[in-house]
Motif scaffolding. Structure first.
Motif, mmCIF file in Angstrom:
data_model
loop_
_atom_site.group_PDB
_atom_site.id
_atom_site.type_symbol
_atom_site.label_atom_id
_atom_site.label_comp_id
_atom_site.label_asym_id
_atom_site.label_seq_id
_atom_site.Cartn_x
_atom_site.Cartn_y
_atom_site.Cartn_z
ATOM 1 N N ASP A 102 0.919 -1.250 -0.146
ATOM 2 C CA ASP A 102 0.065 0.006 -0.033
ATOM 3 C C ASP A 102 0.937 1.255 0.242
ATOM 4 O O ASP A 102 1.328 1.676 0.832
ATOM 5 C CB ASP A 102 -1.003 -0.142 1.265
ATOM 6 C CG ASP A 102 -1.865 1.215 1.249
ATOM 7 O OD1 ASP A 102 -1.736 2.138 0.373
ATOM 8 O OD2 ASP A 102 -2.889 1.122 2.020
ATOM 9 N N GLU A 103 0.930 1.860 -1.068
ATOM 10 C CA GLU A 103 1.696 3.248 -1.325
ATOM 11 C C GLU A 103 1.202 4.420 -0.412
ATOM 12 O O GLU A 103 2.350 5.351 -0.098
ATOM 13 C CB GLU A 103 1.919 3.656 -2.655
ATOM 14 C CG GLU A 103 2.488 2.697 -3.722
ATOM 15 C CD GLU A 103 4.030 2.723 -3.391
ATOM 16 O OE1 GLU A 103 4.777 3.805 -3.158
ATOM 17 O OE2 GLU A 103 4.805 1.692 -3.469
ATOM 18 N N ALA A 104 0.198 4.323 -0.038
ATOM 19 C CA ALA A 104 -0.325 5.425 0.882
ATOM 20 C C ALA A 104 0.041 5.157 2.307
ATOM 21 O O ALA A 104 -0.438 5.992 3.265
ATOM 22 C CB ALA A 104 -1.744 5.777 0.572
ATOM 23 N N ILE A 231 -8.904 9.800 1.231
ATOM 24 C CA ILE A 231 -8.747 11.445 1.157
ATOM 25 C C ILE A 231 -7.092 11.605 1.313
ATOM 26 O O ILE A 231 -6.726 11.306 2.118
ATOM 27 C CB ILE A 231 -9.556 12.123 2.023
ATOM 28 C CG1 ILE A 231 -10.963 11.733 1.527
ATOM 29 C CG2 ILE A 231 -9.349 13.598 2.192
ATOM 30 C CD1 ILE A 231 -12.133 11.922 2.349
ATOM 31 N N GLY A 232 -6.674 12.676 0.311
ATOM 32 C CA GLY A 232 -5.407 13.090 0.786
ATOM 33 C C GLY A 232 -4.253 12.286 0.251
ATOM 34 O O GLY A 232 -3.191 12.437 0.886
ATOM 35 N N VAL A 233 -4.621 10.880 -0.654
ATOM 36 C CA VAL A 233 -3.361 10.460 -0.949
ATOM 37 C C VAL A 233 -3.215 10.360 -2.535
ATOM 38 O O VAL A 233 -3.097 9.267 -3.081
ATOM 39 C CB VAL A 233 -3.743 8.979 -0.575
ATOM 40 C CG1 VAL A 233 -3.610 8.773 1.094
ATOM 41 C CG2 VAL A 233 -5.052 8.209 -0.918
ATOM 42 N N GLY A 234 -3.688 11.591 -2.949
ATOM 43 C CA GLY A 234 -3.596 11.817 -4.399
ATOM 44 C C GLY A 234 -2.490 11.302 -5.360
ATOM 45 O O GLY A 234 -2.679 11.075 -6.447
ATOM 46 N N ASN A 235 -1.219 11.226 -4.761
ATOM 47 C CA ASN A 235 -0.104 11.282 -5.506
ATOM 48 C C ASN A 235 0.332 9.847 -5.271
ATOM 49 O O ASN A 235 1.547 9.637 -5.413
ATOM 50 C CB ASN A 235 0.965 12.324 -4.833
ATOM 51 C CG ASN A 235 1.264 12.057 -3.416
ATOM 52 O OD1 ASN A 235 0.503 11.719 -2.797
ATOM 53 N ND2 ASN A 235 2.374 12.834 -3.203
ATOM 54 N N ARG A 236 -0.518 8.854 -5.110
ATOM 55 C CA ARG A 236 -0.108 7.471 -4.805
ATOM 56 C C ARG A 236 -0.240 6.496 -5.824
ATOM 57 O O ARG A 236 -0.701 5.193 -5.622
ATOM 58 C CB ARG A 236 -0.433 7.212 -3.366
ATOM 59 C CG ARG A 236 -0.144 7.945 -2.081
ATOM 60 C CD ARG A 236 1.457 7.982 -1.848
ATOM 61 N NE ARG A 236 1.679 8.751 -0.823
ATOM 62 C CZ ARG A 236 2.646 8.881 -0.602
ATOM 63 N NH1 ARG A 236 3.811 8.641 -1.279
ATOM 64 N NH2 ARG A 236 3.072 9.829 0.595
ATOM 65 N N GLY A 237 -0.503 6.884 -7.171
ATOM 66 C CA GLY A 237 -0.834 6.158 -8.330
ATOM 67 C C GLY A 237 -2.023 5.456 -8.031
ATOM 68 O O GLY A 237 -3.150 5.968 -7.694
ATOM 69 N N GLU A 238 -2.095 4.189 -8.533
ATOM 70 C CA GLU A 238 -3.233 3.229 -8.567
ATOM 71 C C GLU A 238 -3.785 3.286 -6.958
ATOM 72 O O GLU A 238 -5.077 3.200 -6.857
ATOM 73 C CB GLU A 238 -3.216 2.055 -8.826
ATOM 74 C CG GLU A 238 -2.277 0.944 -7.899
ATOM 75 C CD GLU A 238 -2.230 -0.391 -8.628
ATOM 76 O OE1 GLU A 238 -3.005 -0.736 -8.817
ATOM 77 O OE2 GLU A 238 -0.705 -0.788 -8.484
#
Length: 274
Positions: A102-104, A231-238
């Motif tokens: 999980d990238e976020a 919310i707030g994880v817009g730059n984490r790709g998929e």
């Protein structure tokens, strides 16, 4: 007179040694509510250690992250302040952070740090971190290496005036009194309203005397739960788009509503009923 006194003492000693007094277990029968029937009952006057018989225990928290994030909806968070006052709020919005891939997640790649240690501790452990150097967010660890659930919004139930005081104390300058729906409709807001700070990091929800959970009276069905992007994880790709935020549909205490998805759900619901 002395021999008579000694004789009485000897008799008393004999009576005690013969266990004519009731055994300690028999005191359990005193656990009755005054002026009610005399059958044994658990009474708040005798429950010294236990905060609540209905408290959510370890087995509840010991489930996979997504499952726990959904299971939290409708449950009640209880916070006991140092002065004895209790605050209660119904959980209406959560986010799952799965760790590992999980990238976020703060524990992406399985990386354990001093900051995120609580995410790797037993399920039911609080992970509290700070954002922007001022605000706090509270998470609860689940099954899975480094996995935890963010508590995003609560529906305030008890102690609303206290929540208002705690919220206004953290706001700068003269402000309008907060409406009920504004008290806990966001992760940092609920931490302010419940007086949760970094001191709560790594605490165990099943053991702590200041914070715990109890079952909600009405738990939602699958059709009541909206699953949408966090919310707030817009730059984490998929991972920015994965439906890992869960909230109670139609609840006005939720921080951000996905109107488009709710319309789709409503359309599906009406078509399946017809």
């Amino acid at each position: 007179t002395m021999p008579r006194k000694r004789k009485l003492l000897a008799q008393l000693s004999t009576l005690q040694s013969k266990s004519s007094f009731p055994p300690f277990d028999a005191l359990g029968n005193l656990n009755v509510t005054p002026d009610r029937d005399s059958s044994p009952k658990s009474s708040k006057y005798f429950a010294v250690e236990k905060k609540s018989s209905s408290q959510l225990e370890s087995d509840f928290f010991n489930q996979p992250c997504i499952s726990l994030a959904k299971s939290f909806l409708g449950q009640i968070l209880v916070r006991k302040l140092p002065d004895g006052r209790e605050l209660r709020g119904r959980i209406v919005e959560t986010e799952a952070y799965l760790g590992g891939e999980d990238e976020a997640s703060h524990s992406k790649g399985g990386k354990q740090t001093q900051r995120n240690t609580a995410m790797f501790m037993k399920p039911g452990t609080l992970y509290v971190y700070q954002i922007y150097g001022i605000y706090f967010c509270v998470n609860v660890s689940s099954q899975g290496e480094g996995a935890a659930v963010l508590l995003r919004s609560l529906e305030p139930l008890e102690g609303l005036d206290v929540m208002r005081e705690l919220r206004s104390a953290s706001r700068k300058g003269p402000t309008k009194p907060l409406k009920d729906w504004q008290l806990c409709n966001g992760p940092s807001k609920l931490c302010q309203a419940f007086g949760i700070d970094k001191d709560f990091d790594q605490r165990d929800l099943t053991q702590d005397a200041a914070i715990w959970m109890v079952p909600g009276p009405e738990l939602p069905g699958e059709q009541d739960v909206v699953a949408t992007a966090r919310i707030g994880v817009g730059n984490r790709g998929e991972w920015a788009q994965k439906p890992l935020r869960f909230y109670l549909r139609g609840n006005k205490f939720v921080s951000v509503v996905d109107k488009k998805l709710e319309r789709e759900m409503a359309a599906l619901g009406s078509s399946s009923c017809s």
